[in-house]
Design a protein around this motif. Structure first.
Motif, PDB file in Angstrom:
ATOM      1  N   ALA A   1       2.967  -3.733  -0.855  1.00 42.41           N
ATOM      2  CA  ALA A   1       2.274  -2.499  -1.250  1.00 42.41           C
ATOM      3  C   ALA A   1       0.974  -2.391  -0.464  1.00 42.41           C
ATOM      4  O   ALA A   1       0.530  -3.349   0.165  1.00 42.41           O
ATOM      5  N   GLY A   2       0.333  -1.215  -0.526  1.00 43.37           N
ATOM      6  CA  GLY A   2      -0.961  -1.021   0.135  1.00 43.37           C
ATOM      7  C   GLY A   2      -1.132   0.407   0.604  1.00 43.37           C
ATOM      8  O   GLY A   2      -0.152   1.105   0.859  1.00 43.37           O
ATOM      9  N   THR A   3      -2.380   0.841   0.717  1.00 47.11           N
ATOM     10  CA  THR A   3      -2.647   2.199   1.196  1.00 47.11           C
ATOM     11  C   THR A   3      -2.250   2.325   2.659  1.00 47.11           C
ATOM     12  O   THR A   3      -1.574   3.268   3.055  1.00 47.11           O
ATOM     13  N   ASN A   4      -2.686   1.369   3.463  1.00 46.91           N
ATOM     14  CA  ASN A   4      -2.321   1.319   4.881  1.00 46.91           C
ATOM     15  C   ASN A   4      -1.905  -0.107   5.234  1.00 46.91           C
ATOM     16  O   ASN A   4      -2.193  -1.045   4.496  1.00 46.91           O
ATOM     17  N   GLY A   5      -1.229  -0.240   6.376  1.00 42.02           N
ATOM     18  CA  GLY A   5      -0.868  -1.571   6.862  1.00 42.02           C
ATOM     19  C   GLY A   5       0.469  -2.087   6.376  1.00 42.02           C
ATOM     20  O   GLY A   5       0.909  -3.157   6.807  1.00 42.02           O
ATOM     21  N   LYS A   6       1.136  -1.325   5.489  1.00 43.48           N
ATOM     22  CA  LYS A   6       2.429  -1.810   4.964  1.00 43.48           C
ATOM     23  C   LYS A   6       3.450  -1.969   6.084  1.00 43.48           C
ATOM     24  O   LYS A   6       4.121  -2.994   6.174  1.00 43.48           O
ATOM     25  N   GLY A   7       3.589  -0.954   6.930  1.00 44.17           N
ATOM     26  CA  GLY A   7       4.622  -0.970   7.969  1.00 44.17           C
ATOM     27  C   GLY A   7       4.453  -2.128   8.940  1.00 44.17           C
ATOM     28  O   GLY A   7       5.415  -2.844   9.245  1.00 44.17           O
TER      29      GLY A   7
ATOM     30  N   PHE B   1      12.394  -5.302  -9.419  1.00 45.88           N
ATOM     31  CA  PHE B   1      12.944  -6.635  -9.156  1.00 45.88           C
ATOM     32  C   PHE B   1      11.800  -7.640  -9.149  1.00 45.88           C
ATOM     33  O   PHE B   1      10.627  -7.264  -9.094  1.00 45.88           O
ATOM     34  N   THR B   2      12.148  -8.902  -9.209  1.00 43.58           N
ATOM     35  CA  THR B   2      11.141  -9.967  -9.131  1.00 43.58           C
ATOM     36  C   THR B   2      11.172 -10.543  -7.724  1.00 43.58           C
ATOM     37  O   THR B   2      12.153 -11.180  -7.332  1.00 43.58           O
ATOM     38  N   PRO B   3      10.101 -10.297  -6.943  1.00 40.21           N
ATOM     39  CA  PRO B   3      10.094 -10.801  -5.568  1.00 40.21           C
ATOM     40  C   PRO B   3       9.764 -12.288  -5.511  1.00 40.21           C
ATOM     41  O   PRO B   3       9.326 -12.882  -6.495  1.00 40.21           O
ATOM     42  N   ALA B   4       9.975 -12.872  -4.334  1.00 39.78           N
ATOM     43  CA  ALA B   4       9.535 -14.246  -4.090  1.00 39.78           C
ATOM     44  C   ALA B   4       8.018 -14.277  -3.896  1.00 39.78           C
ATOM     45  O   ALA B   4       7.326 -15.200  -4.335  1.00 39.78           O
ATOM     46  N   VAL B   5       7.501 -13.246  -3.201  1.00 40.52           N
ATOM     47  CA  VAL B   5       6.066 -13.095  -2.944  1.00 40.52           C
ATOM     48  C   VAL B   5       5.735 -11.601  -3.005  1.00 40.52           C
ATOM     49  O   VAL B   5       6.519 -10.779  -2.527  1.00 40.52           O
ATOM     50  N   SER B   6       4.581 -11.256  -3.582  1.00 38.41           N
ATOM     51  CA  SER B   6       4.073  -9.881  -3.532  1.00 38.41           C
ATOM     52  C   SER B   6       2.921  -9.827  -2.527  1.00 38.41           C
ATOM     53  O   SER B   6       2.174 -10.801  -2.384  1.00 38.41           O
ATOM     54  N   VAL B   7       2.787  -8.703  -1.836  1.00 37.56           N
ATOM     55  CA  VAL B   7       1.707  -8.525  -0.854  1.00 37.56           C
ATOM     56  C   VAL B   7       1.023  -7.184  -1.120  1.00 37.56           C
ATOM     57  O   VAL B   7       1.695  -6.166  -1.283  1.00 37.56           O
ATOM     58  N   ILE B   8      -0.308  -7.193  -1.160  1.00 35.53           N
ATOM     59  CA  ILE B   8      -1.086  -5.938  -1.236  1.00 35.53           C
ATOM     60  C   ILE B   8      -2.007  -5.937  -0.029  1.00 35.53           C
ATOM     61  O   ILE B   8      -2.932  -6.751   0.061  1.00 35.53           O
ATOM     62  N   THR B   9      -1.738  -5.050   0.927  1.00 31.99           N
ATOM     63  CA  THR B   9      -2.444  -5.091   2.217  1.00 31.99           C
ATOM     64  C   THR B   9      -3.847  -4.506   2.129  1.00 31.99           C
ATOM     65  O   THR B   9      -4.816  -5.140   2.530  1.00 31.99           O
ATOM     66  N   THR B  10      -3.967  -3.287   1.622  1.00 30.59           N
ATOM     67  CA  THR B  10      -5.242  -2.573   1.573  1.00 30.59           C
ATOM     68  C   THR B  10      -5.237  -1.644   0.366  1.00 30.59           C
ATOM     69  O   THR B  10      -4.168  -1.299  -0.150  1.00 30.59           O
ATOM     70  N   VAL B  11      -6.423  -1.236  -0.066  1.00 31.39           N
ATOM     71  CA  VAL B  11      -6.542  -0.193  -1.091  1.00 31.39           C
ATOM     72  C   VAL B  11      -7.604   0.803  -0.622  1.00 31.39           C
ATOM     73  O   VAL B  11      -8.745   0.421  -0.352  1.00 31.39           O
ATOM     74  N   GLY B  12      -7.202   2.075  -0.486  1.00 35.68           N
ATOM     75  CA  GLY B  12      -8.128   3.125  -0.072  1.00 35.68           C
ATOM     76  C   GLY B  12      -7.687   4.447  -0.680  1.00 35.68           C
ATOM     77  O   GLY B  12      -6.729   4.515  -1.446  1.00 35.68           O
ATOM     78  N   PHE B  13      -8.401   5.500  -0.301  1.00 39.53           N
ATOM     79  CA  PHE B  13      -8.121   6.807  -0.883  1.00 39.53           C
ATOM     80  C   PHE B  13      -6.963   7.504  -0.167  1.00 39.53           C
ATOM     81  O   PHE B  13      -7.059   7.852   0.995  1.00 39.53           O
ATOM     82  N   ASP B  14      -5.855   7.686  -0.876  1.00 38.96           N
ATOM     83  CA  ASP B  14      -4.704   8.457  -0.408  1.00 38.96           C
ATOM     84  C   ASP B  14      -3.809   8.711  -1.616  1.00 38.96           C
ATOM     85  O   ASP B  14      -3.819   7.937  -2.574  1.00 38.96           O
ATOM     86  N   HIS B  15      -3.076   9.805  -1.597  1.00 35.76           N
ATOM     87  CA  HIS B  15      -2.174  10.173  -2.709  1.00 35.76           C
ATOM     88  C   HIS B  15      -2.914  10.187  -4.057  1.00 35.76           C
ATOM     89  O   HIS B  15      -2.391   9.742  -5.073  1.00 35.76           O
ATOM     90  N   MET B  16      -4.155  10.736  -4.057  1.00 37.61           N
ATOM     91  CA  MET B  16      -4.967  10.682  -5.277  1.00 37.61           C
ATOM     92  C   MET B  16      -4.349  11.464  -6.439  1.00 37.61           C
ATOM     93  O   MET B  16      -4.526  11.094  -7.588  1.00 37.61           O
ATOM     94  N   LYS B  17      -3.625  12.537  -6.138  1.00 39.83           N
ATOM     95  CA  LYS B  17      -3.007  13.316  -7.225  1.00 39.83           C
ATOM     96  C   LYS B  17      -2.054  12.459  -8.045  1.00 39.83           C
ATOM     97  O   LYS B  17      -1.861  12.671  -9.229  1.00 39.83           O
TER      98      LYS B  17
END
Length: 436
Positions: free
Chosen positions: A47-53, A157-173
């Motif tokens: 997951a993350g605002t940016n950097g996921k890809g 699902f239950t992953p082996a590892v979760s990743v959160i790359t970044t958190v910023g302003f996007d999709h605020m609605k």
């Protein structure tokens, strides 16, 4: 029954995009009727605002370098829909896509008829198809969240590892108007006792992620704390860094994706990969790690399409991404004249994005338009330019193909031509340059 590729895509794209959320109950019911394929997929969740890809791409290549068959689930696609469900970097075949649609179609019809809020959305259907496909075709999957995390269709699902790359302003609605609210959505992918790797987050967001991990008794590994990745140099078309995490120490790692933020993405991917290997009692071959990171490419992210003159595309489609892009341009291209062609969707913070770009001194900005996806509106370049009427570095050329021609006539061999904004725009531009 669908008989061909066009009919399969027609079925998928014909579904509604959003429905009132029922806390993933509809998605879980849908998967239960399909035999719960998600329970038979070993995966890393990103997951993350940016950097996921980019993080997905680095993780995929690291896993592949150790001999795994790796599935990736990403969005949006850059050239063709099939890219969203890929194995070892190759998009799913048209035939397999048709088979998957025919598998899910009767279940969708059943839910349409009997589920109180109606049947699944477009993204829920694509997600279910992905789980069905990966169950039989991959050793491990790297699954990118669509939007947010907590209520995202992938969060079943239950992953082996979760990743959160970044958190910023996007999709605020959809996600909320504060970093804490957005972070609580991203942190929704953290599962009890499952390790979570976290990139560089603002303090407000990190506090929420720490709290969620603690509540779930999930080990947390944060970039800049438990994970150290000092950047060594910025010469040529590469980034070089060292990496320290637990008992692992790598010196002089290189990536060919430019920007400090790509070092962050590669570091999150590497930490997630190392945790996965340790969980599965598998060795880590240092030479394979180094080679795999060096060879990772991710289309549309500061991707050079032409060397002389230098033409680059970058899908910096929100304000946090434009901030990172601006920092990169100031670091690496301060001696070049920079021409930027900018087209963005109307629901983005386009005025903030443009004001950030304007802080670059050696700059010429051409605002343009493009055909948005479906019914989504594109920012009116004339209205946007009118806000900066006193800045003679900004102009409007409505037709982006003509704008490209105009810039190529003006620029010299030493200048940089950057085309940026919406990923949908970048997709069109990439096809324009690369397709025969």
């Amino acid at each position: 029954m669908v008989e061909n590729y066009e009919a399969a895509l027609g079925f998928i794209h014909g579904r509604t995009k959003f429905k009132k959320s029922d806390h993933l109950n509809r998605m879980k019911k849908f998967l239960a009727l399909l035999g719960d394929p998600q329970d038979n997929v070993s995966a890393i969740h990103v997951a993350g605002t940016n950097g996921k890809g980019s993080t997905v791409a680095f993780t995929r290549d690291l896993l592949q370098s150790q001999g795994y068959t790796v599935g990736t689930f990403t969005s949006p696609f850059l050239v063709r829909f099939n890219e969203r469900i890929s194995v070892d970097g190759k998009a799913i075949s048209d035939g397999d896509l048709i088979d998957l649609v025919n598998q899910v179609q009767p279940v969708v019809a059943d839910l349409d008829a009997h589920y109180p809020e109606g049947g699944p959305t477009e993204f829920e259907i694509i997600t279910a198809m992905m789980f069905l496909y990966f169950k039989n075709h991959v050793d491990v999957a790297v699954i990118e969240v669509g939007i947010g995390g907590l209520l995202d269709s992938t969060n079943v699902f239950t992953p082996a590892v979760s990743v959160i790359t970044t958190v910023g302003f996007d999709h605020m609605k959809l996600l909320g108007n504060t970093l804490a609210e957005i972070a609580s959505q991203k942190a929704g992918i953290i599962k009890p006792h499952v390790p979570v790797v976290v990139g560089k987050l603002p303090d407000e967001a990190m506090a929420v992620v720490n709290q969620t991990a603690s509540a779930h008794q999930s080990p947390i590994y944060r970039l800049g704390k438990e994970i150290q990745a000092p950047i060594k140099s910025e010469a040529g078309w590469q980034e070089k860094f060292d990496f320290h995490f637990r008992d692992f120490n790598f010196k002089g790692l290189k990536i060919s994706l430019l920007g400090d933020y790509q070092v962050d993405n590669a570091s999150c991917a590497l930490a997630a990969f190392l945790l996965y290997q340790q969980q599965h009692h598998q060795p880590v071959v240092a030479a394979n790690v180094a080679r795999s990171l060096d060879e990772t490419v991710w289309a549309g992210r500061f991707e050079p399409l032409h060397k002389e003159p230098l033409i680059v595309i970058d899908g910096a489609h929100n304000e946090p991404a434009i901030t990172e892009l601006t920092r990169l341009l100031k670091q690496r291209f301060s001696d070049n004249e920079i021409f930027i062609l900018f087209g963005v969707l109307a629901d983005k913070q386009h005025d903030k994005m443009l004001s950030t770009l304007r802080t670059i001194s050696n700059l010429h900005i051409i605002l343009t338009t493009f055909k948005g996806p479906g019914t989504r509106q594109v920012t009116d370049p004339k209205a946007l330019a009118a806000q900066y009427a006193d800045d003679d570095r900004i102009e409007v050329i409505d037709n982006w193909q003509l704008a490209i021609g105009a810039v190529l006539q003006r620029m010299s061999a030493e200048d940089l031509f950057l085309i940026t904004g919406s990923l949908y725009f970048i997709s069109d531009v990439r096809a324009f340059f690369l397709e025969p």
